[in-house]
Design a protein around this motif. Structure first.
Motif: not given
Length: 100
Positions: A77-92
């Motif tokens: 996963t390239l971006t992990i937003a801890d404060d939002l509890g989200e992972k933004f899964d972008r293709k590497v």
């Protein structure tokens, strides 16, 4: 037109990435609480050089508490937003814009 070195470097980066030997820039910010991965790169010096632009962009967006680590890894996963509890899964994508 791409040079021979550019094409060779892209092949090497893809190979290193598949083997988990590519270099990545990991940036952790305190506000917002996020972890970002940028890469892959062929060398730690390439990643370190590129990290300056990433830091600049994050600072312009208002991020604070920025910690940078250049390391060999293979992030899923390239971006992990801890404060939002989200992972933004972008293709590497390779550093040179080609497909893996």
């Amino acid at each position: 037109m791409k040079t021979i070195w550019h094409n060779l470097k892209e092949v090497l980066i893809n190979t290193f990435e598949n083997l988990g030997l590519a270099w990545w820039v990991e940036i952790v910010t305190q506000n917002p609480r996020c972890t970002y991965y940028f890469g892959p790169f062929l060398s730690s010096s390439d990643a370190t050089l590129a990290s300056k632009g990433y830091i600049e962009d994050l600072e312009l967006e208002g991020a604070t508490g920025i910690v940078v680590n250049v390391k060999r890894c293979k992030p899923n996963t390239l971006t992990i937003a801890d404060d939002l509890g989200e992972k933004f899964d972008r293709k590497v994508q390779p550093a040179f814009g080609g497909q893996i």
